[in-house]
Design an enzyme around this catalytic site. Structure first.
Site, PDB file in Angstrom:
ATOM      1  N   ARG A 295      10.177 -14.929   3.990  1.00 17.54           N
ATOM      2  CA  ARG A 295      11.257 -13.754   3.959  1.00 17.54           C
ATOM      3  C   ARG A 295      12.107 -13.655   4.128  1.00 17.54           C
ATOM      4  O   ARG A 295      12.229 -14.090   5.486  1.00 17.54           O
ATOM      5  CB  ARG A 295      10.999 -12.822   3.645  1.00 17.54           C
ATOM      6  CG  ARG A 295       9.615 -11.785   2.683  1.00 17.54           C
ATOM      7  CD  ARG A 295       9.506 -10.770   2.652  1.00 17.54           C
ATOM      8  NE  ARG A 295       8.993 -10.113   3.664  1.00 17.54           N
ATOM      9  CZ  ARG A 295       7.857  -9.185   4.153  1.00 17.54           C
ATOM     10  NH1 ARG A 295       7.179  -8.361   2.942  1.00 17.54           N
ATOM     11  NH2 ARG A 295       7.411  -8.672   4.998  1.00 17.54           N
TER      12      ARG A 295
ATOM     13  N   LYS B 279       1.025  -1.580  -0.646  1.00 17.70           N
ATOM     14  CA  LYS B 279       0.318   0.586  -0.148  1.00 17.70           C
ATOM     15  C   LYS B 279       1.154   1.214   0.357  1.00 17.70           C
ATOM     16  O   LYS B 279       0.625   1.978  -0.680  1.00 17.70           O
ATOM     17  CB  LYS B 279      -0.920   0.158   0.795  1.00 17.70           C
ATOM     18  CG  LYS B 279      -1.997   1.404   1.186  1.00 17.70           C
ATOM     19  CD  LYS B 279      -3.123   0.651   2.442  1.00 17.70           C
ATOM     20  CE  LYS B 279      -2.148   0.570   3.169  1.00 17.70           C
ATOM     21  NZ  LYS B 279      -3.592   1.115   4.850  1.00 17.70           N
TER      22      LYS B 279
ATOM     23  N   ARG C 133     -11.406   4.256   9.963  1.00 18.09           N
ATOM     24  CA  ARG C 133     -10.989   3.265  10.136  1.00 18.09           C
ATOM     25  C   ARG C 133     -12.153   1.790  10.672  1.00 18.09           C
ATOM     26  O   ARG C 133     -12.623   0.572  10.486  1.00 18.09           O
ATOM     27  CB  ARG C 133     -10.028   2.539  11.181  1.00 18.09           C
ATOM     28  CG  ARG C 133      -9.279   1.864  11.389  1.00 18.09           C
ATOM     29  CD  ARG C 133      -8.602   1.997  12.421  1.00 18.09           C
ATOM     30  NE  ARG C 133      -7.134   2.191  11.951  1.00 18.09           N
ATOM     31  CZ  ARG C 133      -6.043   2.132  11.692  1.00 18.09           C
ATOM     32  NH1 ARG C 133      -6.200   0.574  11.501  1.00 18.09           N
ATOM     33  NH2 ARG C 133      -5.378   2.842  11.267  1.00 18.09           N
TER      34      ARG C 133
ATOM     35  N   ARG D  23      -2.586 -11.202  11.307  1.00 22.30           N
ATOM     36  CA  ARG D  23      -2.612 -10.075  11.107  1.00 22.30           C
ATOM     37  C   ARG D  23      -3.704  -9.216   9.972  1.00 22.30           C
ATOM     38  O   ARG D  23      -4.423  -9.247   9.662  1.00 22.30           O
ATOM     39  CB  ARG D  23      -1.217  -9.313  10.904  1.00 22.30           C
ATOM     40  CG  ARG D  23      -0.325  -8.588  11.550  1.00 22.30           C
ATOM     41  CD  ARG D  23       0.504  -7.818  10.643  1.00 22.30           C
ATOM     42  NE  ARG D  23       1.475  -8.574   9.389  1.00 22.30           N
ATOM     43  CZ  ARG D  23       3.082  -9.291   9.855  1.00 22.30           C
ATOM     44  NH1 ARG D  23       3.267  -9.031  10.547  1.00 22.30           N
ATOM     45  NH2 ARG D  23       3.451  -9.135   8.423  1.00 22.30           N
TER      46      ARG D  23
ATOM     47  N   ARG E 107      12.810 -11.889  10.395  1.00 23.50           N
ATOM     48  CA  ARG E 107      11.682 -11.009  10.829  1.00 23.50           C
ATOM     49  C   ARG E 107      11.141 -11.957  11.657  1.00 23.50           C
ATOM     50  O   ARG E 107      10.457 -12.405  11.683  1.00 23.50           O
ATOM     51  CB  ARG E 107      10.860  -9.878  10.142  1.00 23.50           C
ATOM     52  CG  ARG E 107      12.100  -8.569   9.925  1.00 23.50           C
ATOM     53  CD  ARG E 107      11.389  -7.732   9.374  1.00 23.50           C
ATOM     54  NE  ARG E 107       9.762  -7.615   9.779  1.00 23.50           N
ATOM     55  CZ  ARG E 107       8.758  -6.446   9.325  1.00 23.50           C
ATOM     56  NH1 ARG E 107       9.510  -5.931   8.275  1.00 23.50           N
ATOM     57  NH2 ARG E 107       7.539  -6.314   9.942  1.00 23.50           N
TER      58      ARG E 107
END
Ligand SMILES: [Zn+2]
Length: 227
Positions: free
Chosen positions: A136, A22, A97, A181, A170
Site C-alpha cells: 500500500r 475486523k 485475549r 504482527r 506507512r
C-alpha cells in the site's frame, strides 16, 4: 413484544489479525443487528469516565502504571453488558485475549445464564496479507490510495487524481513488520481458537475476499445466531 421473542443478548467474540478488516465488519454488524462492539480500551475509558466502582479501581491501577487485572476488566464488562443499548447483544473485540480471560468470561456469563454464541475467527492467508498490506502507498498530494501489485497509477509515478509525483508509505506497513504482527497475532490467538473449538462455538470466516463478500458471509452467520 411476544414473550417467545425475548431472548438473551447474543455474545459474539470477533477474532482477526490486524489488516483483516475486523473494525469495518464489526461496524456493519452493529448497524445490521443492533449489536454493540465492545473493545477493552473503550470499556476501560468508558468506565473511568463514568466513575463506576470498577472504573475507579481501573483508574487507580492505570495511574500507578500497572496493567488492569482480568477481574477489573471482567467487572467493567459485566456492568457495560447490563446497559440497555446492549440488549440485542455484544461483539467483543480484544477480550478475551487469553484462556484465563476466556474462563473468567464464561464464569461471568454463567452467572447471568448467558453463554458465548460464537467466537468468529476472520481467517487470512498470511503471505497474501503481507503482499496486500506492504504494497500500500498513498499520494502525498491528495491522499489517493495505491498498491504495488493491485493498483498502480496509469502513468508511472504520477497520481491519477491530482498529478502529484510524491507518494508516502506507512513505516509500519513494511513486509517484515506486517509478517511479525501476523505471527504475534497467531501465537496469541491459537490458545483461544483451541478453547472455543473445544466448546463447539468457533466459526471460521474466510476474510481474504472482497469486503462485501466477507460481510455477506459474516452477516449470514450472525443472522442465524440472532434468529
Ligand atoms: Zn493525488
Amino acid at each position: 413484544m411476544d414473550a417467545a421473542t425475548i431472548t438473551a443478548p447474543a455474545v459474539l467474540i470477533l477474532l482477526g489479525p490486524p489488516g483483516a478488516g475486523k473494525g469495518t465488519q464489526a461496524r456493519m454488524l452493529e448497524d445490521k443487528f443492533g449489536l454493540v462492539q465492545l473493545s477493552t480500551g473503550d470499556l476501560l475509558r468508558g468506565a473511568v469516565a463514568a466513575g463506576t466502582e470498577a472504573g475507579k479501581a481501573a483508574k487507580a491501577v492505570m495511574e500507578a502504571g500497572d496493567l488492569v487485572s482480568d477481574g477489573i476488566v471482567t467487572a467493567i464488562l459485566r456492568d457495560r453488558m447490563a446497559e440497555t443499548d446492549c440488549a440485542k447483544g455484544v461483539i467483543l473485540d480484544g477480550f478475551p485475549r487469553t484462556t484465563v480471560q476466556a474462563e473468567a468470561l464464561d464464569g461471568l456469563l454463567a452467572s447471568t445464564d448467558q453463554k458465548i454464541n460464537a467466537a468468529i475467527s476472520l481467517e487470512v492467508d498470511d503471505t497474501e496479507m503481507v503482499t496486500r498490506i506492504s504494497g500500500r502507498y498513498t499520494c502525498a498530494g491528495c491522499g489517493e490510495g495505491y498498491h504495488d501489485t493491485y493498483k498502480q497509477p496509469a502513468e508511472d509515478g504520477k497520481c491519477d487524481k491530482c498529478g502529484h509525483t510524491e507518494f508516502t508509505r506507512r513505516a509500519d506497513d513494511n513486509a517484515e513488520t506486517v509478517a511479525s504482527r501476523l505471527s504475534a497475532y497467531h501465537a496469541q490467538t491459537a490458545p483461544l481458537i483451541d478453547y472455543y473449538q473445544a466448546q463447539g462455538v468457533l466459526k471460521g470466516i474466510d476474510a481474504m475476499g472482497q469486503i462485501d463478500d466477507i460481510a455477506r458471509d459474516l452477516q449470514a452467520l450472525v443472522g442465524d445466531i440472532m434468529d
